[in-house]
Design an enzyme around this catalytic site. Structure first.
Site, short mmCIF file in Angstrom:
data_model
loop_
_atom_site.label_atom_id
_atom_site.label_comp_id
_atom_site.label_asym_id
_atom_site.label_seq_id
_atom_site.Cartn_x
_atom_site.Cartn_y
_atom_site.Cartn_z
CE LYS A 160 8.32 1.90 -4.48
NZ LYS A 160 7.49 2.73 -3.57
CB ALA A 179 -0.90 -0.01 1.23
CG ASP A 205 4.29 -8.29 10.81
OD1 ASP A 205 5.21 -8.26 9.96
OD2 ASP A 205 4.44 -7.90 11.98
CB CYS A 208 12.12 6.34 -0.23
SG CYS A 208 10.93 6.21 1.10
#
Lengths: 192, 303
Positions: free
Chosen positions: B113, B109, B158, B231
């Protein structure tokens, strides 16, 4: 990780043919179990469940699409009458949060295609497509009722417009009593 | 003190690096190949008077003019484009899935991508998009549906404990591991990205990243591909995570092509040494291509 896209819920809002706002039934509250549609009525074990043959048949009949268009897809029900189209196959029942795309709602007497499915598959439709003018398309996108030039069937239509040289579906319109009621989900409505 | 100054010794040109981090980023959209072509979007933008420029290294990306908002245009309404930072298009290119394969995006989410992977798969095969947050999953689903994706199964777990049970217990051909991170590289888009920066936070999130990458390697078939990306610049969240995987799992780093300016991954940081193959990972700094910052490595699971 954020990317500037909105997080609107799927297909909420709009007016249904029966006057009931069935799209507001939040899919997240319906558990997370998907059941594959039976191929035909002979294979049906759950009473009232649509079959794959009927779901595909409805699109073929209503919009003149080629049935082969859906050959690679499996069809699933989650909750009551909410049909999803999935490009692959997994074991049924599937314990997942989402499987492909919402495709068709079969709970009411009149079946209703989803905005997402109309945008994905509706480009090849050969009937029940109403092509809106520039202003009508904008009003439709705002969720408004319009009065386009249409002398075809009543019921659910693909509302489309001309963009970049071709006709492109915008969403689902409900044509009744000479007017087109936009079924654009609230999260997808825009002022352009 | 600016937390980014800790990277002055590794960015080669600290002044250019800091200058670039101060500049805002243009809006960029990616063409959604499931519904449109770059040519059709070009024509739609032109007729609507939307200012845009092509992005040299990738024909499916357009930089929008100042003040243009990707969400307010017909191409967005039709699901033809997705607002996505330029460098965030890198990991799906590195993963390079084929139509018909089994692919997992384990921290999917809100879906930039994931939808890019679906398009590269031609919307065929099995794409699993997983996340652990219900609100973010709702965004993933609506973004995928707007893009016309039909080969996506969405799961909520998870990623450190992802279960193959709904998928026949069979491993994936390729897995994208785009982990939650300290997001230092998004500073140009989110000027407050570093407000709560601390080394403790970096080290805490590194523990999660290790667990996610390890599980992803376990559920990818021998010979399959895993792409690890963040990132952020922090080596603690990048090379150190890969080093941990190399030491504990049978896998290796692969070279991959990328038509962007970048520097190789580090073999040393703060007295800690990393495997020589870490040079196959890529570090993209904001001053390299006038983008956000990014880290991306490609791994092969041994078979």
């Amino acid at each position: 990780m954020s990317d500037g896209s909105d997080g609107s819920a799927d297909d909420a809002g709009g007016h249904d043919i029966d006057g009931e706002d069935q799209d507001n039934a939040a899919s997240t509250n319906e558990g997370s179990r998907f059941d594959r549609l039976p191929a035909t009525a002979t294979d049906r074990t759950v009473e009232g469940r649509a079959t794959r043959e009927e779901a595909v048949g409805w699109w073929v009949e209503r919009f003149g699409l080629d049935a082969e268009r859906f050959e690679g897809h499996t069809f699933w029900e989650k909750g009551s009458g909410k049909i999803w189209a999935f490009a692959d196959d997994i074991d049924s029942p599937a314990e997942v949060e989402g499987l492909g795309m919402t495709f068709l709602r079969t709970r009411q007497e009149h079946w209703k295609p989803t905005t997402d499915a109309v945008q994905r598959f509706g480009r090849d439709a050969t009937r029940n497509v109403v092509v809106l003018t520039r202003d009508e398309a904008r009003a439709f996108l705002r969720g408004e009722t319009t009065d386009p030039d249409w002398d075809g069937d009543w019921g659910y239509l693909i509302a489309a417009h001309e963009i970049a040289g071709e006709t492109e579906p915008v969403g689902v319109g409900l044509y009744l009593y000479g007017e087109l009621r936009s079924q654009m989900p609230k999260g997808r409505q825009r002022e352009l | 003190m600016n937390p980014l100054s800790r990277y002055d010794p590794i960015v080669e040109d600290p002044a250019a690096f800091h200058d670039a981090c101060e500049r805002p980023l243009p809006s960029v959209v990616r063409v959604n190949g499931i519904k449109a072509t770059p040519d059709r979007i070009r024509r739609a933008f032109e007729s609507a008077g939307v200012e845009f420029d092509p992005v040299g290294w990738h024909e499916g990306l357009f930089r929008l003019g100042e003040g243009e908002s990707p969400g307010n245009s017909w191409p967005f309404v039709h699901g033809w484009v997705y607002g996505q930072e330029e460098v965030s298009a890198v990991p799906a290119l590195a993963l390079n899935p084929d139509p018909g394969e089994r692919v997992l995006d384990c921290c999917a989410a809100p879906g930039s991508k994931t939808t890019q992977l679906a398009a590269r798969m031609d919307d065929r095969g099995l794409l699993v998009g997983n996340d652990n947050n219900l609100g973010r999953l709702s965004a993933l689903r609506s973004n995928a549906e707007r893009c016309g994706v039909t080969n996506l199964a969405v799961t909520r777990a998870d990623a450190r404990n992802f279960s193959l049970k709904p998928f026949d217990g069979q491993p994936f051909d390729r897995t994208l591991v785009d982990v939650p991170c300290s997001c230092e590289g998004t500073i140009r888009k989110n000027p407050d990205a570093l407000d709560n920066w601390s080394l403790d936070h970096v080290e805490g999130i590194a523990g999660v990243q290790k667990g996610v990458l390890e599980r992803s390697i376990e559920i990818t078939r021998p010979g399959g591909t895993v792409v690890y990306s963040t990132c952020t610049f922090a080596p603690e969240e990048n090379e150190a995570i890969l080093q941990h995987a190399l030491e504990n799992h049978d896998c290796r780093l692969l070279e991959y092509e990328l038509p962007l300016e970048y520097v190789p991954g580090l073999t040393e940081w703060n007295g800690e040494s990393f495997d020589d193959s870490m040079r196959r990972a890529k570090r993209i700094y904001p001053h390299h291509n006038d983008t956000g910052g990014f880290f991306c490595a490609k791994l092969e699971v041994a078979g």
